[in-house]
Design a protein around this motif. Structure first.
Motif, short mmCIF file in Angstrom:
data_model
loop_
_atom_site.label_atom_id
_atom_site.label_comp_id
_atom_site.label_asym_id
_atom_site.label_seq_id
_atom_site.Cartn_x
_atom_site.Cartn_y
_atom_site.Cartn_z
N LEU A 86 0.88 -1.29 0.05
CA LEU A 86 0.03 0.10 -0.11
C LEU A 86 0.88 1.19 0.05
O LEU A 86 0.43 2.18 -0.40
N LEU A 87 2.00 1.07 0.52
CA LEU A 87 2.98 2.43 0.55
C LEU A 87 3.85 2.67 -0.79
O LEU A 87 4.05 3.57 -1.11
N SER A 88 3.85 1.41 -1.62
CA SER A 88 4.47 1.32 -2.85
C SER A 88 3.86 1.72 -4.00
O SER A 88 2.51 2.16 -4.00
N ASP A 89 4.71 2.10 -4.92
CA ASP A 89 3.94 2.66 -6.35
C ASP A 89 3.34 1.48 -7.10
O ASP A 89 2.56 1.90 -7.97
N GLU A 90 3.41 0.35 -6.59
CA GLU A 90 2.62 -0.49 -6.91
C GLU A 90 1.24 -0.60 -6.83
O GLU A 90 0.19 -1.18 -7.57
N SER A 91 0.81 0.16 -5.65
CA SER A 91 -0.90 0.43 -5.49
C SER A 91 -0.92 2.01 -5.80
O SER A 91 -1.82 2.62 -5.24
N ALA A 92 -0.37 2.27 -7.12
CA ALA A 92 -0.58 3.70 -7.29
C ALA A 92 -1.92 4.50 -7.44
O ALA A 92 -2.30 5.65 -6.97
N MET A 93 -2.92 3.38 -7.74
CA MET A 93 -4.47 3.97 -7.86
C MET A 93 -5.31 3.55 -6.82
O MET A 93 -6.49 3.41 -6.84
N VAL A 94 -4.53 2.91 -5.57
CA VAL A 94 -5.20 2.43 -4.63
C VAL A 94 -5.34 3.39 -3.38
O VAL A 94 -4.34 3.80 -2.74
N SER A 95 -6.60 4.17 -3.19
CA SER A 95 -6.60 4.95 -1.92
C SER A 95 -7.94 4.78 -1.44
O SER A 95 -9.13 4.74 -2.16
N GLY A 96 -8.06 4.99 -0.26
CA GLY A 96 -9.29 5.03 0.50
C GLY A 96 -10.13 3.82 0.84
O GLY A 96 -11.17 3.74 1.11
N VAL A 97 -9.13 2.70 0.70
CA VAL A 97 -9.72 1.29 0.93
C VAL A 97 -9.38 0.69 2.25
O VAL A 97 -8.24 1.28 2.89
N SER A 98 -10.18 -0.11 2.59
CA SER A 98 -9.84 -0.76 3.98
C SER A 98 -9.49 -2.22 3.27
O SER A 98 -10.50 -2.99 3.20
N LEU A 99 -8.18 -2.54 3.36
CA LEU A 99 -7.91 -3.86 3.18
C LEU A 99 -7.74 -5.13 3.85
O LEU A 99 -6.83 -4.90 4.75
N ALA A 100 -8.59 -5.98 3.86
CA ALA A 100 -8.56 -7.05 4.90
C ALA A 100 -7.66 -8.01 4.80
O ALA A 100 -7.26 -8.38 3.51
N VAL A 101 -6.81 -8.33 5.80
CA VAL A 101 -5.83 -9.39 5.63
C VAL A 101 -6.44 -10.32 6.87
O VAL A 101 -6.06 -10.53 7.94
N ASP A 102 -7.24 -11.04 6.30
CA ASP A 102 -8.01 -11.98 7.30
C ASP A 102 -8.35 -13.53 6.89
O ASP A 102 -9.08 -14.22 7.47
N GLY A 103 -7.44 -13.99 5.87
CA GLY A 103 -7.68 -15.42 5.67
C GLY A 103 -8.96 -15.87 5.06
O GLY A 103 -9.29 -17.08 5.25
N GLY A 104 -9.76 -15.01 4.54
CA GLY A 104 -11.26 -15.23 3.95
C GLY A 104 -12.35 -15.11 5.21
O GLY A 104 -13.56 -15.48 4.82
N PHE A 105 -11.84 -14.60 6.28
CA PHE A 105 -13.11 -14.49 7.38
C PHE A 105 -14.33 -13.67 6.76
O PHE A 105 -15.37 -14.18 7.02
N GLN A 106 -14.19 -12.31 6.15
CA GLN A 106 -15.26 -11.84 5.62
C GLN A 106 -16.02 -12.35 4.41
O GLN A 106 -17.27 -12.11 4.40
N ALA A 107 -15.42 -13.42 3.93
CA ALA A 107 -16.09 -13.94 2.77
C ALA A 107 -17.14 -15.15 3.39
O ALA A 107 -17.90 -15.41 2.54
N GLY A 108 -16.86 -15.46 4.57
CA GLY A 108 -17.83 -16.58 5.12
C GLY A 108 -19.11 -16.09 5.51
O GLY A 108 -19.48 -15.01 5.54
#
Length: 248
Positions: free
Chosen positions: A226-248
């Motif tokens: 998220l800090l890097s230029d690889e996410s240059a158009m990603v802004s205002g998101v809440s990125l879950a790192v949850d092993g699929g928790f929210q998909a259940g």
């Protein structure tokens, strides 16, 4: 070092990391230093900062971010920075009916207000220098999921997500991106306090399709993305790192 840990990725960039003494903040400091960033590590624990400095050769700042004026002056002292990771956070476990005003205020002060104050100082400096920076606020799955005994903590993380969206909207025209990373239970010293009881952790693990909790380095790698230029158009998101928790 994995093939993804590019030693040049953040070369020439200065990053301020709050809550850098332990857990996710410390893992992030180690990873970003490995990838070439100049790291300014902020923690309230001088002992943690000493060992981190020995490990990665970072600049260190010691302050209690629960104090608004201390937060402002230490953030000011850190400038100029190109990147910010607001990772400082605390938790106090209390049933909702017994949640004290003091505990609520303290948790909100560290988890939300300090993030706002530090980001204000960093963003002002970025704008003044014409730097297209990136800010990552370390939130939690508990911003969207109610966890027993976490009333103040869940409220603080939901507030942090809301704050982040406004920051993204207002700072975007200056080229500054702002996102949150929202991990499920991460195996940090703070999480051990909340989730060491198997009776409590078993039902949580059962809801995670990948059947395990997150490691701090896994969150750190997401923050680096998220800090890097690889996410240059990603802004205002809440990125879950949850092993699929929210998909259940």
């Amino acid at each position: 070092m994995s093939t993804h840990d590019d030693p040049r990725q953040f070369e020439g960039k200065t990053v301020l990391i709050t809550g850098a003494g332990k857990g996710i903040g410390r893992a992030t400091a180690q990873l970003l230093a490995q990838r070439g960033a100049r790291v300014i590590a902020l923690s309230r624990s001088a002992a943690d900062l000493r060992t981190l400095e020995d490990e990665i050769g970072c600049t260190t700042l010691c302050a209690d971010l629960g104090d608004a004026s201390a937060a402002r002056s230490v953030a000011d002292a850190a400038q100029p920075v190109d990147l910010l990771v607001n990772c400082a956070g605390i938790v106090e476990l209390q049933p909702f009916l017994d949640t004290s005003v003091d505990a609520f205020d303290t948790i909100m002060a560290v988890n939300v207000r300090a993030a706002m104050i530090v980001a204000q100082q960093c963003a002002r400096s970025m704008i003044g220098r014409g730097v297209a920076g990136s800010i990552v606020n370390v939130s939690s799955l508990s911003a969207t999921v109610g966890l027993p005994l976490h009333a103040a903590y869940c409220a603080s993380k939901a507030a942090l997500d809301g704050l982040t969206r406004v920051m993204a909207v207002e700072l975007g025209p200056h080229g500054i991106r702002v996102n949150t990373v929202n991990p499920v239970v991460t195996m940090t010293p703070m999480a051990e306090k909340a989730w060491s009881d198997p009776e409590k952790s078993a039902p949580m693990l059962a809801r995670i399709p990948l059947k395990r909790f997150v490691q701090p380095l896994e969150v750190a790698r997401t923050i680096a993305y998220l800090l890097s230029d690889e996410s240059a158009m990603v802004s205002g998101v809440s990125l879950a790192v949850d092993g699929g928790f929210q998909a259940g």
